[in-house]
Design a protein around this motif. Structure first.
Motif, PDB file in Angstrom:
ATOM      1  N   GLY A   1       0.830  -1.209   0.000  1.00 28.80           N
ATOM      2  CA  GLY A   1       0.000   0.000   0.000  1.00 28.80           C
ATOM      3  C   GLY A   1       0.859   1.250   0.000  1.00 28.80           C
ATOM      4  O   GLY A   1       0.566   2.229  -0.693  1.00 28.80           O
ATOM      5  N   ARG A   2       1.953   1.202   0.755  1.00 23.67           N
ATOM      6  CA  ARG A   2       2.860   2.356   0.822  1.00 23.67           C
ATOM      7  C   ARG A   2       3.485   2.616  -0.541  1.00 23.67           C
ATOM      8  O   ARG A   2       3.597   3.759  -0.980  1.00 23.67           O
ATOM      9  CB  ARG A   2       3.937   2.051   1.880  1.00 23.67           C
TER      10      ARG A   2
ATOM     11  N   TRP B   1      -0.902   4.414  -1.023  1.00 20.46           N
ATOM     12  CA  TRP B   1      -2.056   4.300  -0.132  1.00 20.46           C
ATOM     13  C   TRP B   1      -1.685   3.404   1.055  1.00 20.46           C
ATOM     14  O   TRP B   1      -2.101   2.254   1.133  1.00 20.46           O
ATOM     15  CB  TRP B   1      -3.262   3.691  -0.869  1.00 20.46           C
TER      16      TRP B   1
ATOM     17  N   THR C   1      -1.766   1.407   4.312  1.00 25.02           N
ATOM     18  CA  THR C   1      -2.945   0.935   5.048  1.00 25.02           C
ATOM     19  C   THR C   1      -2.579   0.351   6.409  1.00 25.02           C
ATOM     20  O   THR C   1      -1.485  -0.167   6.599  1.00 25.02           O
ATOM     21  CB  THR C   1      -3.705  -0.151   4.247  1.00 25.02           C
TER      22      THR C   1
ATOM     23  N   GLY D   1     -12.034   7.079   6.636  1.00 25.69           N
ATOM     24  CA  GLY D   1     -11.161   6.309   5.766  1.00 25.69           C
ATOM     25  C   GLY D   1     -11.927   5.418   4.812  1.00 25.69           C
ATOM     26  O   GLY D   1     -13.159   5.467   4.729  1.00 25.69           O
TER      27      GLY D   1
ATOM     28  N   TYR E   1      -7.190   2.489   4.784  1.00 25.32           N
ATOM     29  CA  TYR E   1      -6.442   3.711   4.491  1.00 25.32           C
ATOM     30  C   TYR E   1      -7.151   4.837   5.238  1.00 25.32           C
ATOM     31  O   TYR E   1      -8.349   5.082   5.040  1.00 25.32           O
ATOM     32  CB  TYR E   1      -6.409   4.001   2.987  1.00 25.32           C
TER      33      TYR E   1
ATOM     34  N   PHE F   1      -7.794   8.631   6.055  1.00 23.33           N
ATOM     35  CA  PHE F   1      -7.661   9.916   5.355  1.00 23.33           C
ATOM     36  C   PHE F   1      -6.943  10.955   6.224  1.00 23.33           C
ATOM     37  O   PHE F   1      -7.203  11.056   7.431  1.00 23.33           O
ATOM     38  CB  PHE F   1      -9.046  10.492   4.994  1.00 23.33           C
TER      39      PHE F   1
ATOM     40  N   LYS G   1      -4.348   0.642  -8.489  1.00 25.88           N
ATOM     41  CA  LYS G   1      -4.089   1.977  -7.947  1.00 25.88           C
ATOM     42  C   LYS G   1      -5.215   2.944  -8.314  1.00 25.88           C
ATOM     43  O   LYS G   1      -5.706   3.716  -7.475  1.00 25.88           O
ATOM     44  CB  LYS G   1      -2.754   2.464  -8.525  1.00 25.88           C
TER      45      LYS G   1
ATOM     46  N   ILE H   1      -8.335   2.148  -6.290  1.00 29.21           N
ATOM     47  CA  ILE H   1      -8.251   2.617  -4.904  1.00 29.21           C
ATOM     48  C   ILE H   1      -8.537   4.120  -4.837  1.00 29.21           C
ATOM     49  O   ILE H   1      -9.235   4.595  -3.934  1.00 29.21           O
ATOM     50  CB  ILE H   1      -6.866   2.297  -4.283  1.00 29.21           C
ATOM     51  N   ALA H   2      -8.017   4.864  -5.806  1.00 27.30           N
ATOM     52  CA  ALA H   2      -8.248   6.313  -5.842  1.00 27.30           C
ATOM     53  C   ALA H   2      -9.744   6.607  -5.963  1.00 27.30           C
ATOM     54  O   ALA H   2     -10.280   7.495  -5.290  1.00 27.30           O
ATOM     55  CB  ALA H   2      -7.479   6.941  -7.002  1.00 27.30           C
TER      56      ALA H   2
ATOM     57  N   ALA I   1     -11.514   5.774  -2.695  1.00 28.57           N
ATOM     58  CA  ALA I   1     -11.283   6.822  -1.695  1.00 28.57           C
ATOM     59  C   ALA I   1     -12.187   8.023  -1.959  1.00 28.57           C
ATOM     60  O   ALA I   1     -12.762   8.604  -1.037  1.00 28.57           O
ATOM     61  CB  ALA I   1      -9.816   7.235  -1.695  1.00 28.57           C
TER      62      ALA I   1
END
Length: 305
Positions: A198-199, A203, A205, A235, A256, A258, A290, A293-294, A297
């Motif tokens: 995730g890093r 993102w 987590t 999150g 994740y 926020f 990716k 995930i965006a 979010a």
């Protein structure tokens, strides 16, 4: 105060008005049982009696995990509902062998010294569930204990039950489950080290194993997070086995948070499911993941206001 025995209990915990049940989830129906115990004897300390592990975990250890609340969270919810004392009696082979009469006499009457009892109409107890509320009424009265039998609380045209709440969560309706719980459903656990992917994706987590918690519908949720310092953040979380990355043997919860950064490895957090956004999906590669995930979010921020 959490008490895990009925032998030699603290003096101040004796002579309570006592709500009885498994209390998994501590939902609005359970709160009504606690209120009835208090209303019958407002002059007495209010206590709740429950069992640990849940009897179903004892008798059917190979069942998939189903718990809505583990002991710490359950005790906290019972205290929030007014219980000054929570008796979490160890449910083992010896306890399961107690007859219904022994449970009333040894545990409730002699051990805890309860002055009044309350329970739902389906409460059953003793060896092979030999005691029901009619039996309890007779035996309690013979020992000078009062009893309030509390009808199921109705919500949305149906009786509120832990079973119904589990089904709503498994079907992806955490918002409807929250109405019956009286609060959002929370998974509490210790943050563990993941593979740090995730890093890399941008993102990072907080990862938790579900452990003995019920597995809700796999997929992505808008969540709020109870942080170790007592604050709450917003999150987006995923419940699943990461199919894009080859799959995990065990279901994990990846959250994740926020607008937050910090190190919470090894610390306990609570992730509260607010809204189900989409089912678990398998993506062609990391770039596609990716992008997903965006979008997740963005939708979570919108859902959380």
């Amino acid at each position: 105060m959490l008490i895990d025995t009925w032998h030699h209990i603290p003096r101040e915990a004796r002579g309570a008005t006592l709500a009885l049940g498994n209390f998994d989830g501590v939902h609005i129906g359970h709160a009504a049982v606690l209120r009835a115990a208090h209303a019958a004897r407002p002059d007495l300390p209010l206590a709740a009696l429950t069992f640990e592990p849940h009897p179903r975990e004892h008798f059917r250890p190979d069942d998939p995990p189903f718990r809505l609340t583990l002991l710490t969270a359950k005790a906290a919810a019972l205290r929030a509902a007014g219980a000054r004392f929570v008796f979490a009696l160890p449910f083992d082979a010896a306890f399961a062998a107690l007859t219904a009469e022994q449970f009333v006499e040894q545990v409730l009457h002699k051990g805890i010294g309860a002055k009044h009892l309350s329970c739902g109409p389906d409460f059953a107890f003793g060896h092979r569930r030999g005691g029901d509320v009619a039996f309890l009424q007779r035996e309690a009265e013979a020992r000078g204990m009062g009893l309030s039998i509390v009808p199921p609380v109705q919500h949305g045209g149906e009786a509120v039950s832990s079973t119904r709440i589990r089904r709503l969560l498994q079907d992806g309706y955490p918002d409807r489950a929250a109405e019956k719980l009286g609060r959002p459903w929370e998974i509490r656990g210790t943050v563990v080290h993941g593979d740090k992917l995730g890093r890399v994706l941008g993102w990072p987590t907080a990862n938790m194993w579900l452990g003995r918690h019920l597995e809700p519908a796999r997929g992505v949720y808008a969540v709020t997070v109870a942080l170790p310092d007592g604050t709450e953040a917003k999150g987006v979380a995923n419940v699943g086995r990461r199919p894009t990355l080859g799959g995990d043997p065990e279901t994990r919860l990846e959250t994740y948070i926020f607008d937050w950064s910090g190190d919470i490895y090894g610390q306990e957090i609570g992730v509260r499911l607010v809204r189900f956004l989409r089912p678990d999906a398998k993506f062609a590669g990391l770039e596609e993941l990716k992008a997903a995930i965006a979008e997740d979010a963005r939708q979570a921020r919108e859902a959380l206001g």
